[in-house]
Scaffold this motif. Structure first.
Motif, mmCIF file in Angstrom:
data_model
loop_
_atom_site.group_PDB
_atom_site.id
_atom_site.type_symbol
_atom_site.label_atom_id
_atom_site.label_comp_id
_atom_site.label_asym_id
_atom_site.label_seq_id
_atom_site.Cartn_x
_atom_site.Cartn_y
_atom_site.Cartn_z
ATOM 1 N N PHE A 46 57.712 1.070 -78.205
ATOM 2 C CA PHE A 46 58.533 2.196 -78.654
ATOM 3 C C PHE A 46 57.682 3.366 -79.149
ATOM 4 C CE2 PHE A 46 62.135 -0.749 -78.640
ATOM 5 C CZ PHE A 46 63.120 0.082 -78.131
ATOM 6 N N THR A 47 56.377 3.188 -79.144
ATOM 7 C CA THR A 47 55.535 4.313 -79.552
ATOM 8 C C THR A 47 54.652 4.741 -78.383
ATOM 9 O OG1 THR A 47 54.031 2.693 -80.504
ATOM 10 C CG2 THR A 47 55.488 3.846 -82.027
ATOM 11 N N GLN A 48 55.185 4.618 -77.177
ATOM 12 C CA GLN A 48 54.443 5.055 -75.999
ATOM 13 C C GLN A 48 54.562 6.565 -75.824
ATOM 14 O OE1 GLN A 48 56.230 2.558 -72.975
ATOM 15 N NE2 GLN A 48 54.293 1.499 -72.649
ATOM 16 N N VAL A 49 54.710 7.267 -76.946
ATOM 17 C CA VAL A 49 54.836 8.722 -76.975
ATOM 18 C C VAL A 49 55.801 9.204 -75.883
ATOM 19 C CG1 VAL A 49 53.580 10.877 -77.297
ATOM 20 C CG2 VAL A 49 52.436 8.725 -77.724
ATOM 21 N N GLY A 50 57.002 8.665 -75.943
ATOM 22 C CA GLY A 50 58.077 9.193 -75.110
ATOM 23 C C GLY A 50 57.945 8.955 -73.632
ATOM 24 N N LEU A 51 57.100 8.020 -73.231
ATOM 25 C CA LEU A 51 56.974 7.655 -71.814
ATOM 26 C C LEU A 51 56.722 8.875 -70.947
ATOM 27 C CD1 LEU A 51 60.076 5.318 -71.879
ATOM 28 C CD2 LEU A 51 57.702 4.631 -72.181
ATOM 29 N N GLY A 52 55.912 9.785 -71.444
ATOM 30 C CA GLY A 52 55.574 10.990 -70.695
ATOM 31 C C GLY A 52 56.476 12.169 -71.029
ATOM 32 N N VAL A 53 57.493 11.897 -71.843
ATOM 33 C CA VAL A 53 58.440 12.954 -72.210
ATOM 34 C C VAL A 53 58.078 13.438 -73.615
ATOM 35 C CG1 VAL A 53 60.850 13.505 -72.656
ATOM 36 C CG2 VAL A 53 60.246 11.927 -70.806
ATOM 37 N N ASP A 54 57.734 14.729 -73.728
ATOM 38 C CA ASP A 54 57.378 15.258 -75.052
ATOM 39 C C ASP A 54 58.621 15.481 -75.898
ATOM 40 O OD1 ASP A 54 54.694 15.363 -74.347
ATOM 41 O OD2 ASP A 54 54.888 17.383 -73.495
ATOM 42 N N ALA A 55 59.670 15.960 -75.245
ATOM 43 C CA ALA A 55 60.895 16.285 -75.982
ATOM 44 C C ALA A 55 62.100 16.073 -75.075
ATOM 45 C CB ALA A 55 60.852 17.728 -76.458
ATOM 46 N N LEU A 56 63.226 15.948 -75.714
ATOM 47 C CA LEU A 56 64.465 15.763 -74.956
ATOM 48 C C LEU A 56 65.440 16.857 -75.351
ATOM 49 C CD1 LEU A 56 64.826 11.936 -75.463
ATOM 50 C CD2 LEU A 56 64.558 13.050 -73.242
ATOM 51 N N LEU A 57 66.046 17.446 -74.369
ATOM 52 C CA LEU A 57 67.148 18.356 -74.634
ATOM 53 C C LEU A 57 68.419 17.526 -74.502
ATOM 54 C CD1 LEU A 57 68.249 21.278 -75.014
ATOM 55 C CD2 LEU A 57 68.367 21.413 -72.501
ATOM 56 N N GLY A 58 69.220 17.579 -75.523
ATOM 57 C CA GLY A 58 70.438 16.779 -75.468
ATOM 58 C C GLY A 58 71.569 17.441 -76.201
ATOM 59 N N PRO A 59 72.757 16.856 -76.101
ATOM 60 C CA PRO A 59 73.906 17.431 -76.803
ATOM 61 C C PRO A 59 73.793 17.184 -78.310
ATOM 62 C CG PRO A 59 74.506 15.380 -75.743
ATOM 63 C CD PRO A 59 73.102 15.660 -75.332
ATOM 64 N N LYS A 60 74.662 17.803 -79.048
ATOM 65 C CA LYS A 60 74.708 17.550 -80.484
ATOM 66 C C LYS A 60 75.126 16.086 -80.706
ATOM 67 C CE LYS A 60 73.706 21.530 -82.425
ATOM 68 N NZ LYS A 60 72.486 21.693 -83.205
ATOM 69 N N GLY A 61 74.591 15.503 -81.706
ATOM 70 C CA GLY A 61 74.899 14.093 -81.981
ATOM 71 C C GLY A 61 73.661 13.408 -82.521
ATOM 72 N N SER A 62 73.689 12.101 -82.469
ATOM 73 C CA SER A 62 72.569 11.332 -83.023
ATOM 74 C C SER A 62 71.321 11.507 -82.157
ATOM 75 C CB SER A 62 72.953 9.859 -83.084
ATOM 76 O OG SER A 62 71.780 9.068 -83.143
ATOM 77 N N PRO A 63 70.237 12.009 -82.738
ATOM 78 C CA PRO A 63 68.986 12.131 -81.965
ATOM 79 C C PRO A 63 68.525 10.778 -81.425
ATOM 80 C CG PRO A 63 68.828 13.338 -84.034
ATOM 81 C CD PRO A 63 70.086 12.546 -84.097
ATOM 82 N N LEU A 64 68.740 9.730 -82.226
ATOM 83 C CA LEU A 64 68.311 8.399 -81.802
ATOM 84 C C LEU A 64 69.089 7.959 -80.563
ATOM 85 C CD1 LEU A 64 66.554 5.964 -82.355
ATOM 86 C CD2 LEU A 64 68.306 5.101 -83.906
ATOM 87 N N GLN A 65 70.379 8.294 -80.564
ATOM 88 C CA GLN A 65 71.224 7.929 -79.421
ATOM 89 C C GLN A 65 70.744 8.642 -78.161
ATOM 90 O OE1 GLN A 65 75.378 8.505 -80.285
ATOM 91 N NE2 GLN A 65 76.028 7.732 -78.285
ATOM 92 N N ILE A 66 70.313 9.879 -78.328
ATOM 93 C CA ILE A 66 69.811 10.650 -77.177
ATOM 94 C C ILE A 66 68.535 10.015 -76.633
ATOM 95 C CG2 ILE A 66 68.789 12.887 -76.538
ATOM 96 C CD1 ILE A 66 70.831 14.138 -78.564
ATOM 97 N N VAL A 67 67.639 9.623 -77.556
ATOM 98 C CA VAL A 67 66.378 8.996 -77.117
ATOM 99 C C VAL A 67 66.675 7.678 -76.411
ATOM 100 C CG1 VAL A 67 64.238 7.936 -77.910
ATOM 101 C CG2 VAL A 67 64.985 10.098 -78.898
ATOM 102 N N LEU A 68 67.534 6.882 -77.019
ATOM 103 C CA LEU A 68 67.840 5.572 -76.430
ATOM 104 C C LEU A 68 68.479 5.728 -75.058
ATOM 105 C CD1 LEU A 68 69.119 3.518 -79.506
ATOM 106 C CD2 LEU A 68 66.925 3.320 -78.327
ATOM 107 N N ASN A 69 69.333 6.740 -74.922
ATOM 108 C CA ASN A 69 70.013 6.907 -73.646
ATOM 109 C C ASN A 69 69.097 7.486 -72.577
ATOM 110 O OD1 ASN A 69 71.951 8.975 -71.858
ATOM 111 N ND2 ASN A 69 72.745 6.897 -72.165
ATOM 112 N N ALA A 70 68.391 8.559 -72.935
ATOM 113 C CA ALA A 70 67.598 9.258 -71.920
ATOM 114 C C ALA A 70 66.330 8.502 -71.555
ATOM 115 C CB ALA A 70 67.242 10.652 -72.436
ATOM 116 N N LEU A 71 65.705 7.898 -72.567
ATOM 117 C CA LEU A 71 64.417 7.252 -72.303
ATOM 118 C C LEU A 71 64.529 5.750 -72.058
ATOM 119 C CD1 LEU A 71 61.878 8.897 -74.779
ATOM 120 C CD2 LEU A 71 62.093 9.229 -72.327
ATOM 121 N N TYR A 72 65.408 5.105 -72.804
ATOM 122 C CA TYR A 72 65.463 3.634 -72.713
ATOM 123 C C TYR A 72 66.709 3.132 -71.993
ATOM 124 C CZ TYR A 72 61.487 4.032 -75.739
ATOM 125 O OH TYR A 72 60.251 4.363 -76.227
ATOM 126 N N HIS A 73 67.521 4.067 -71.546
ATOM 127 C CA HIS A 73 68.687 3.715 -70.727
ATOM 128 C C HIS A 73 69.598 2.731 -71.441
ATOM 129 C CE1 HIS A 73 66.261 5.911 -67.965
ATOM 130 N NE2 HIS A 73 65.322 4.989 -68.014
#
Lengths: 412, 225
Positions: A46-73
């Motif tokens: 979980f600290t693979q520095v975003g799997l090559g992704v520096d940042a995520l653009l996402g909707p308003k809501g839980s930042p953690l939920q955005i990371v889990l969805n976009a990066l960890y599916h």
């Protein structure tokens, strides 16, 4: 006859209590090994520095939920982002590049994400490393897709496989039964969650039937599109840090009701702190088990000592000194602890293989059960030491055994 | 004339909690290779003397010198080491470690001493237990157990072989056989044998008989032949 032989025969004589003590120790070792290894691997993955992704653009809501969805599916995206906002963000001085994605579709439990086609060609999932094809070719036409390596293995598919995606990620969600997607290629493994996804072309997503009339307009004109979010590659300053303008971008989007920028490097530690209590509890349980096992070893040796007082006195009568008796009991404790350690390591390794398999299936992260961990480094020297420590009290009792009184005591 | 192997002088032995000594032996000598039976009523101190000779108990007074070594000068660790190399002991019962086979029990007799020992298998064959090598004590009769204990006691050819009523729990025929075996193996190993016994028929098989009461009463003990 060697002292080790005498210890072995004595242990054979008290094999049940010795085995119970060794088994308890083994359980403690196995739990400690499993918990420590999984914790270390979880943190590493979980600290693979975003799997090559520096940042995520996402909707308003839980930042953690955005990371889990976009990066960890995992999870769902809490909303959508308008395409114009995405293009504006891409042009911000802090942003070097961006790749739009739409999540929320699946097939047989595998996520089907729509990404811009250039994502698979240009995105570097680790420094200087782009996606490679193991089989077939990239999707080039409507109703074509490529599968990540693990997704392909899990579904047992090869290029040419056709499927209808499910509109959702839960059982019972409707199927796009008019849209037959063909897999044209299988990506080479990356060892990251990128492997467990089927990648659809973004423009095709808007042509899938059943999304209503709005998607028709989206297909025709990108300006009308909404996306789940985007992978952002940030500009770097000399020394490797993010461009300071990222703070400006974050501030601007903070004021926006539509989107936010999430930095995985900031969010993932929060996730680890959330799940951290779980492994702390597990580690505490493992330590309690280990402590109980140590106490059990002491009790087992004390119990066998009570039964063996005359045996030990006879050994003294045969010429074994007090120190030899002390050594004998400590040797037995050492043998039991080494047996416990061996069985525990094997048991722990078995649990790790199972646990890593489950975690890989659930999170898509590649866990290696055969990695050397801190637990190995600590348990290998500590368990024998703890075992000998547990044998100290019984050994001292044996050392102080009154020889003649024991030999001449009436027997039951 | 050969020097005595064992010299006992002004020996005083007491039991814990008792003011009066149980044993007071002004002088007692044992020649190398002698085979002596120590007789006397229960509680007269026979076993106490035997334990002192084996270095299993400290002396409250006097000296016991075995082959030039004064036991009173040895601390407990040194006595253990000395016993391991110089003495073989056979007790009345429960001589064997229950978790060990007959062969393993005999091997224990040489476990704490370096140097040459007798062949344990040959010894067990010599005591008629060649077919019981791998039997544990629980599967041996009392007589067989005593024979294993005797084999264990003589395996390292001890200078002094001490037996504390080894036939006390055996039927008369077995007791006689065990006594003969003990005497035979002691002679074969060149050991001086002292056996505590209160069975007259067994004591009669010894050429040298010593009553503990005579040792206590008299200055220098005299053997009855």
């Amino acid at each position: 006859m060697h002292l080790l032989t005498i210890a072995r025969i004595s242990l054979r004589q008290h094999r049940v209590s010795s085995a119970v003590a060794a088994l308890a120790l083994a359980v403690g070792v196995a739990l400690l090994l499993t918990v420590t290894a999984l914790r270390e691997q979880t943190q590493a993955r979980f600290t693979q520095v975003g799997l090559g992704v520096d940042a995520l653009l996402g909707p308003k809501g839980s930042p953690l939920q955005i990371v889990l969805n976009a990066l960890y599916h995992l999870e769902d995206m809490p909303g959508t982002v308008p395409w114009p906002l995405f293009t504006a963000v891409k042009q911000h001085p802090a942003v070097a590049d961006g790749f739009a994605l739409v999540t929320g579709h699946s097939y047989s439990g595998v996520r089907v994400n729509a990404v811009e086609t250039r994502f698979l060609a240009k995105f570097t999932w680790k420094p200087d490393t782009r996606f490679a094809l193991a089989q077939g070719r990239l999707a080039e036409a409507r109703h074509e897709a490529v599968a990540g390596a693990e997704a392909a293995v899990r579904l047992g598919i090869t290029p040419g496989f056709r499927f209808c995606p499910v509109c959702g990620v839960d059982p019972g969600d409707p199927v796009h039964d008019q849209d037959h997607i063909t897999i044209t290629g299988i990506l080479a493994p990356t060892g990251t969650p990128h492997d467990r996804v089927i990648y659809l072309r973004l423009e095709d997503f808007y042509t899938l039937g059943g999304h209503g009339s709005a998607t028709g307009a989206m297909a025709d004109d990108p300006a009308h599109r909404t996306i789940s979010g985007a992978y952002l590659v940030l500009r770097r300053i000399r020394g490797g840090g993010y461009h300071p303008a990222i703070q400006d971008l974050q501030y601007q989007l903070q004021q926006s009701p539509q989107a936010q920028v999430v930095l995985p490097a900031e969010t993932l530690p929060k996730l680890l702190s959330i799940i951290g209590w779980v492994d702390r509890v597990l580690a505490a349980i493992a330590l309690v088990v280990a402590a109980l096992a140590t106490a059990l070893l002491t009790l087992a040796l004390l119990a066998s000592l009570r039964e063996r007082r005359r045996d030990l006195a006879l050994l003294r009568a045969l010429g074994a000194g007090r120190r030899t008796i002390l050594g004998l009991i400590l040797l037995q404790a050492l043998v039991i602890s080494l047996a416990g350690l061996t069985v525990g390591l094997a048991l722990g390794q078995g649990l790790l293989v199972i646990g890593c398999g489950i975690l890989r299936a659930k999170t898509g992260l590649v866990f290696d059960p055969w990695t050397w961990t801190t637990a190995h480094s600590l348990l290998l020297p500590l368990v024998p030491l703890v075992g000998v420590g547990a044998g100290l009290l019984p050994a001292l009792q044996a050392y102080r055994l009154p020889l003649l009184d024991t030999l001449t005591a009436p027997h039951a | 004339m050969a020097e005595p192997l064992v010299l006992v002088r002004n020996l005083v032995l007491t039991h814990p909690g008792l003011a009066e000594p149980v044993v007071q032996i002004p002088a007692w000598d044992l020649d190398p290779g002698a085979q002596v039976v120590l007789e006397g009523p229960s509680g007269s101190g026979k076993s106490t003397v035997l334990h002192a000779l084996a270095g299993l108990r400290p002396l409250q007074g006097g000296t016991i010198i075995v082959d030039g070594i004064s036991l009173g000068d040895l601390d407990e660790t040194a006595r253990d080491r000395w016993r391991g190399s110089q003495v073989g002991v056979v007790f009345q019962t429960l001589n064997l470690l229950p978790g060990f086979t007959a062969l393993e029990n005999v091997c224990l007799g040489s476990a704490f001493k370096s140097g040459p020992t007798m062949d344990p298998v040959a010894l067990l064959e010599a005591v008629g237990l060649g077919h019981r090598l791998h039997h544990r004590p629980g599967h041996l009769s009392l007589g067989e157990q005593q024979r294993v204990a005797i084999a264990r006691a003589v395996i390292r050819r001890p200078r002094l072989l001490l037996a504390d009523e080894p036939t006390g729990s055996l039927d008369p025929r077995t007791a006689e056989a065990v006594t003969d075996l003990l005497q035979h193996l002691a002679a074969q190993a060149g050991s001086t044998l002292v056996m505590v016994c209160h069975q007259p028929t067994i004591a009669a098989r010894f050429s040298q008989r010593m009553d503990i009461r005579d040792l206590n009463r008299a200055g220098r003990g005299a053997c009855t032949s």
